[in-house]
Design an enzyme around this catalytic site. Structure first.
Site, PDB file in Angstrom:
ATOM      1  N   ASP A 326      38.123  49.565  36.580  1.00 58.37           N
ATOM      2  CA  ASP A 326      38.014  48.121  36.424  1.00 58.37           C
ATOM      3  C   ASP A 326      38.551  47.392  37.654  1.00 58.37           C
ATOM      4  O   ASP A 326      39.519  47.825  38.278  1.00 58.37           O
ATOM      5  CB  ASP A 326      38.809  47.678  35.192  1.00 58.37           C
ATOM      6  CG  ASP A 326      38.845  46.176  35.044  1.00 58.37           C
ATOM      7  OD1 ASP A 326      37.784  45.589  34.762  1.00 58.37           O
ATOM      8  OD2 ASP A 326      39.928  45.583  35.233  1.00 58.37           O
ATOM      9  N   GLU A 380      33.494  49.268  39.158  1.00 60.50           N
ATOM     10  CA  GLU A 380      33.104  47.894  38.850  1.00 60.50           C
ATOM     11  C   GLU A 380      33.431  47.077  40.091  1.00 60.50           C
ATOM     12  O   GLU A 380      34.578  46.695  40.317  1.00 60.50           O
ATOM     13  CB  GLU A 380      33.867  47.374  37.632  1.00 60.50           C
ATOM     14  CG  GLU A 380      33.364  46.022  37.171  1.00 60.50           C
ATOM     15  CD  GLU A 380      34.467  45.058  36.762  1.00 60.50           C
ATOM     16  OE1 GLU A 380      34.173  44.131  36.009  1.00 60.50           O
ATOM     17  OE2 GLU A 380      35.606  45.222  37.222  1.00 60.50           O
TER      18      GLU A 380
END
Length: 670
Positions: A326, A380
């Site tokens: 993330d 990401e």
């Protein structure tokens, strides 16, 4: 002297920045050698030393707290009061240790640490704890002793195989059930896992696994890196979920949050030993300006040790098959990428990058392959950092895949700002297929981001309030017909132009209505929108069934034809006026007619000579279409002019329809 990196050879625009790329590669190699003379896996064993462990007679507690003067173990066993009997011994290098007879502290008891430092004291959750629970009445968090002699016995170790083309089902355990409450690991395993298997996805991406104090954070404000969230169940229940997914030949990866940490001092790491800088930056970079969280200092070996150990821990202890990292963009840049437009390559090499974070990410990917060569890492990342998903030895950071984060934004912008008749098929193809050739990409039309309050899923943007009244199969609504047709087209176009993999968020495959809104003060702590209404899909009279059937057909298409294994995507036709797009992937021809009203007869698509058959038709009745095409018909290409080597396939193309044709090679006479 390091040889010229391969990513520079393959992309001439990187040549002015060759020395920076070489320095980054060299820095990673030096840091890896500094941390371990053998391999990173030997270095990343912190969880085997720190935290809570046991032998036959004793509990053994260890923590690293260099700024602390004293640490006491407090809990139900001593009425939460400090005493000499439960005081840690201060060791070398800021380490503290307590060895206590197991008979004095029963299993599953709650405990915390009382940490003292010069001028202060506070109760803390241990950094390395593997179990944290919340009191239902006080809402306070405590660590819990969860060590048993009979650990979970894995049944499907040999089923852990590599997936070359991930078909990712992004899911959240807590909101995966239909009940207005927090779902559990067991419920997900029993009720949702079979649905995912039936849908054909081969990778599950689990969100919110690492413990987090605020449920509504979607799991992105992590407090305890090594603790599987207890709000969903026990560690053994999570392991059983992963184990049974492996039995179904499904990989399980988790959202890994190493990009920032929650600010909470009691539950988190923010002021664990009284120093605000134990794990985080010492200046204005300590706090993330946009996320209200704390930023790790990746320049400290102790932080690298913590985070790399965390990576190995989940791979080894829970048998996860990899991670979706993330917030990678936030890690790469000192300003978290917030003040950059990334319109030129200098934005990646102007000295405002966090070189420590770049080094850490490369080490993380290197470690993953040491621990499990078949593991996958997905970044990401939205800045387009070159080399992100290139091998380390080529000068990259080593991720296996990057998410095509611009695609969902593109679709939302198109739906919001353009009338249907103004959708430019050439531009659509460019946006969907524009990827770095040397990197692998996972594409998606929408993820959890587009489903949150403040945004809308694609289906909800297309149908809006009509969804509440006209999703019955007997209803007739032009809005519903349009929305369902475009939903199928958008997803198939994204899938057909995907780089190497595809992602779907739980429920979007059948057009789940409304938004995601976790319980909070603003909605009276309601769970109404923090769940998945599977009954809508299962209801035989509703059209959600049609969307789900089409999604399954798309996934089956990949399983049967493996078109994602061929990265070459040829644009055969892009007629802007007719709004017809045709592409070739492997031996498949995808033809899209996006025109809202015009159907075309005898429409010629340039193809290689041969016989073709329809293997997917978005207008089929089973997908909520109108059956305007005869799917039993066989098609033969014809030369453009007599004796020409150039052939065309002449087709009937109904409006708002996609057809997929397979080239049938001639049978050998031998």
């Amino acid at each position: 002297m390091i040889n010229q990196p391969e990513i520079v050879k393959s992309d001439p625009q990187l040549r002015p920045f060759q020395s920076i790329i070489e320095n980054r590669l060299g820095r990673m190699v030096e840091k890896s050698n500094e941390l371990s003379k053998t391999n990173l896996s030997d270095f990343a064993n912190g969880y085997r030393y720190y935290g809570l462990h046991q032998n036959e007679e004793n509990w053994i507690f260890r923590e690293w707290a260099p700024n602390a003067t004293n640490i006491y173990l407090i809990g139900d066993f001593n009425n939460w009061r400090e005493s000499k009997e439960y005081e840690f011994e201060k060791m070398e290098n800021g380490n503290f240790e307590l060895i206590i007879d197991k008979s004095k502290i029963p299993c599953q008891v709650l405990y915390k640490l009382s940490v003292h430092w010069e001028g202060g004291q506070g109760e803390r959750i241990p950094v390395w704890t593997n179990r944290v629970v919340q009191d239902e009445e006080t809402k306070l968090f405590s660590a819990q002793i969860w060590q048993t002699e009979s650990d979970y016995k894995w049944k499907n170790d040999k089923k852990r195989t590599k997936v070359d083309n991930p078909l990712v089902y992004e899911a959240h355990i807590g909101m995966a059930t239909e009940k207005e409450a927090v779902g559990t690991y067991n419920e997900f395993r029993e009720w949702v896992l079979p649905r995912i298997k039936k849908a054909g996805y081969n990778v599950i991406q689990l969100m919110a696994i690492q413990e987090h104090p605020y449920y509504g954070s979607f799991g992105y404000h992590v407090s305890s890196l090594f603790a599987a969230s207890s709000r969903f169940g026990t560690p053994e229940e999570l392991k059983q979920l992963v184990d049974e997914a492996h039995a179904m030949d499904i990989m399980v990866i988790m959202d890994l949050v190493h990009s920032h940490a929650v600010k909470n001092e009691l539950e988190g790491l923010g002021l664990f030993d009284g120093s605000p800088y134990q794990f985080f930056h010492t200046d204005e970079r300590r706090e993330h300006s946009a996320w209200d969280s704390l930023c790790y200092n990746y320049g400290k070996n102790e932080v690298i040790h913590l985070l790399l150990s965390n990576i190995k821990y989940w791979l080894e202890e829970y048998h996860f098959d990899g991670y979706r990292f993330d917030g990678v963009t936030s890690m790469l840049y000192k300003d978290h990428g917030l003040s950059r437009d990334f319109t030129g390559y200098e934005m990646y090499f102007d000295g405002e990058q966090d070189e420590d974070a770049i080094c850490y990410l490369a080490l993380a990917n290197k470690l993953m392959k040491e621990v499990n060569p078949n593991s996958i890492s997905i970044a990401e990342e939205m800045s387009g950092y070159p080399g992100l998903a290139s091998p380390i030895e080529m000068g990259g950071i080593g991720f296996d895949f990057r998410l095509a984060m611009g695609t969902p934004d593109y679709w939302i912008k198109l739906i919001k700002e353009k009338n249907d008749e103004d959708w430019n098929v050439g531009n659509i193809f460019y946006e969907l297929s524009n990827k770095r050739e040397e990197e692998q990409t996972i594409s998606y039309a929408e993820s959890h981001d587009q489903a949150l309050v403040g945004d809308k899923t694609i289906i909800f943007r297309l149908l809006d309030k009509e969804m509440y009244w006209n999703m019955d199969k007997q209803s007739r609504s032009l809005v519903i017909d349009r929305g369902i047709a475009l939903h199928k087209l958008i997803r198939l176009m994204t899938f057909s132009c995907a780089g190497n993999g595809y992602l779907n968020f739980m429920g979007n495959e059948f057009g789940h209505p409304e938004w995601i809104d976790f319980p909070r003060e603003g909605n009276d702590w309601s769970y109404k929108h923090a769940r998945r209404q599977w009954s809508l899909l299962d209801h035989p009279d509703l059209r959600f069934e049609h969307l789900n059937a089409f999604d399954k057909a798309m996934i089956v298409l990949q399983h049967d034809q493996s078109f994602l294994s061929d990265t070459s995507i040829a644009c055969l036709a892009a007629n802007e006026e007719d709004q017809v797009l045709a592409i070739q992937r492997k031996d498949l021809v995808f033809v899209f007619n996006l025109h809202p009203s015009e159907s075309y007869t005898f429409y010629g698509i340039p193809v290689k000579a041969g016989k073709y058959e329809i293997i997917l038709d978005s207008d089929a009745e089973e997908f909520g279409g109108f059956n305007r095409v005869d799917n039993q018909q066989q098609y033969y290409s014809k030369p453009e002019v007599q004796l020409s080597q150039k052939h065309r396939l002449y087709l009937y193309l109904p409006s708002r329809t996609a057809l997929v044709f397979k080239h049938i090679p001639p049978k050998s006479i031998f």
